[in-house]
Design an enzyme around this catalytic site. Structure first.
Site, PDB file in Angstrom:
ATOM      1  N   CYS A 150       4.315  -0.910  -8.418  1.00 37.77           N
ATOM      2  CA  CYS A 150       5.723  -1.208  -8.148  1.00 37.77           C
ATOM      3  C   CYS A 150       6.093  -2.635  -8.511  1.00 37.77           C
ATOM      4  O   CYS A 150       7.280  -2.992  -8.464  1.00 37.77           O
ATOM      5  CB  CYS A 150       6.052  -0.929  -6.681  1.00 37.77           C
ATOM      6  SG  CYS A 150       5.189  -1.986  -5.510  1.00 37.77           S
ATOM      7  N   CYS A 167     -10.076  21.649 -15.621  1.00 37.10           N
ATOM      8  CA  CYS A 167     -10.105  20.348 -14.959  1.00 37.10           C
ATOM      9  C   CYS A 167     -11.494  19.717 -15.082  1.00 37.10           C
ATOM     10  O   CYS A 167     -12.500  20.348 -14.716  1.00 37.10           O
ATOM     11  CB  CYS A 167      -9.740  20.490 -13.480  1.00 37.10           C
ATOM     12  SG  CYS A 167      -9.860  18.934 -12.552  1.00 37.10           S
ATOM     13  N   ARG A 213       8.031  -4.596   2.585  1.00 31.23           N
ATOM     14  CA  ARG A 213       7.614  -3.201   2.748  1.00 31.23           C
ATOM     15  C   ARG A 213       6.269  -3.047   3.457  1.00 31.23           C
ATOM     16  O   ARG A 213       5.985  -1.991   4.008  1.00 31.23           O
ATOM     17  CB  ARG A 213       7.557  -2.505   1.391  1.00 31.23           C
ATOM     18  CG  ARG A 213       6.463  -2.999   0.484  1.00 31.23           C
ATOM     19  CD  ARG A 213       6.599  -2.498  -0.945  1.00 31.23           C
ATOM     20  NE  ARG A 213       5.552  -3.044  -1.797  1.00 31.23           N
ATOM     21  CZ  ARG A 213       5.566  -4.276  -2.294  1.00 31.23           C
ATOM     22  NH1 ARG A 213       6.584  -5.083  -2.012  1.00 31.23           N
ATOM     23  NH2 ARG A 213       4.585  -4.715  -3.051  1.00 31.23           N
ATOM     24  N   THR A 235      -7.845   4.138  -9.739  1.00 27.69           N
ATOM     25  CA  THR A 235      -8.489   4.255  -8.430  1.00 27.69           C
ATOM     26  C   THR A 235      -8.232   5.620  -7.822  1.00 27.69           C
ATOM     27  O   THR A 235      -9.122   6.211  -7.191  1.00 27.69           O
ATOM     28  CB  THR A 235      -7.983   3.153  -7.487  1.00 27.69           C
ATOM     29  OG1 THR A 235      -8.242   1.875  -8.064  1.00 27.69           O
ATOM     30  CG2 THR A 235      -8.679   3.240  -6.132  1.00 27.69           C
TER      31      THR A 235
END
Length: 250
Positions: free
Chosen positions: A185, A242, A70, A131
């Protein structure tokens, strides 16, 4: 003004929304690309080939054999090499004109804030939630736009946050600290072309913002399901509580 190659960029120059002035804008622009995996390797290559004048690429990982399906910027001979070094070589080979700066380490909050402050726009191609949150906070503080992409399994998403005022939402309005809908992933798998598709969209939205074009993904989440082919666009609302943008001040 930085000279641009009228032959190389002739297809850009033919676009009425682009023209010679648009190519000059790209040549004068600087973009921070954080993460050089499946998304970042594709996005950075398109940005370099499109003529963005200064690319700052950040990653701390080395190329692994499992990356190759990928992360198409890399070759089998790059296994074991730092991704930043291999990427810089490929970008310069693809287009010698842009200046490519390498940040070959995991940046702490202060270093990330300084890197964001020094650029015009941030392409978030990271693969981990902490991150992303730290990068979002730096972009909100510096009032720098961020194009964020994520991909896992057969799914992908892209969102654009302008961060140029205190009225719109930020990435933290979309996800809480406990959320991690797009985990790494490595454990969940990913269909390789999904990463390339999302990386291409990140590059597209980045170029549009640099050109001053309206983004239809501003404060919206574009979600793609690769299994069904379904696409959804979800409005992102500003969270009044927030902890990042609601506390950022005016």
């Amino acid at each position: 003004m930085t000279a641009v190659d009228p032959v190389r960029y002739s297809r850009h120059l033919a676009l009425p929304q682009f023209g010679a002035g648009g190519q000059q804008r790209l040549a004068a622009a600087s973009v921070l690309v954080v993460g050089l995996g499946g998304l970042g390797s594709v996005a950075s290559l398109y940005l370099a080939n499109a003529g963005v004048g200064h690319l700052v690429i950040n990653d701390f990982d080395r190329v692994d054999a499992t990356n190759l399906p990928r992360q198409i910027l890399f070759r089998a001979s790059d296994v074991g090499e730092y991704k930043t070094h291999a990427t810089a070589q490929r970008l310069k080979a693809a287009n010698p004109a842009p200046n490519v700066s390498v940040l070959n380490r995991r940046l702490d909050a202060d270093e990330l804030r300084d890197a964001v402050q020094a650029c015009d726009l941030v392409a978030d191609c990271t693969d981990n939630f902490p991150t992303r949150l730290m990068l979002n906070a730096a972009c909100v503080q510096a009032r720098k736009p961020m194009v964020s992409g994520a991909a896992i399994r057969f799914e992908g998403q892209v969102a654009v946050f302008l961060n140029n005022d205190r009225q719109g939402p930020c990435y933290r309005c979309l996800y809480s600290d406990e959320d991690d809908n797009f985990a790494n992933c490595a454990g969940q798998g990913i269909l390789a072309p999904i990463a390339g598709m999302i990386g291409t969209l990140v590059a597209t939205e980045t170029l549009k913002l640099l050109l001053g074009l309206e983004s239809g993904l501003h404060d919206r989440l574009w979600v793609y399901d690769g299994l069904t082919g379904a696409v959804r666009t979800i409005a992102i609302r500003k969270a009044p509580d927030c902890p990042v943008c609601a506390q950022a001040g005016s």
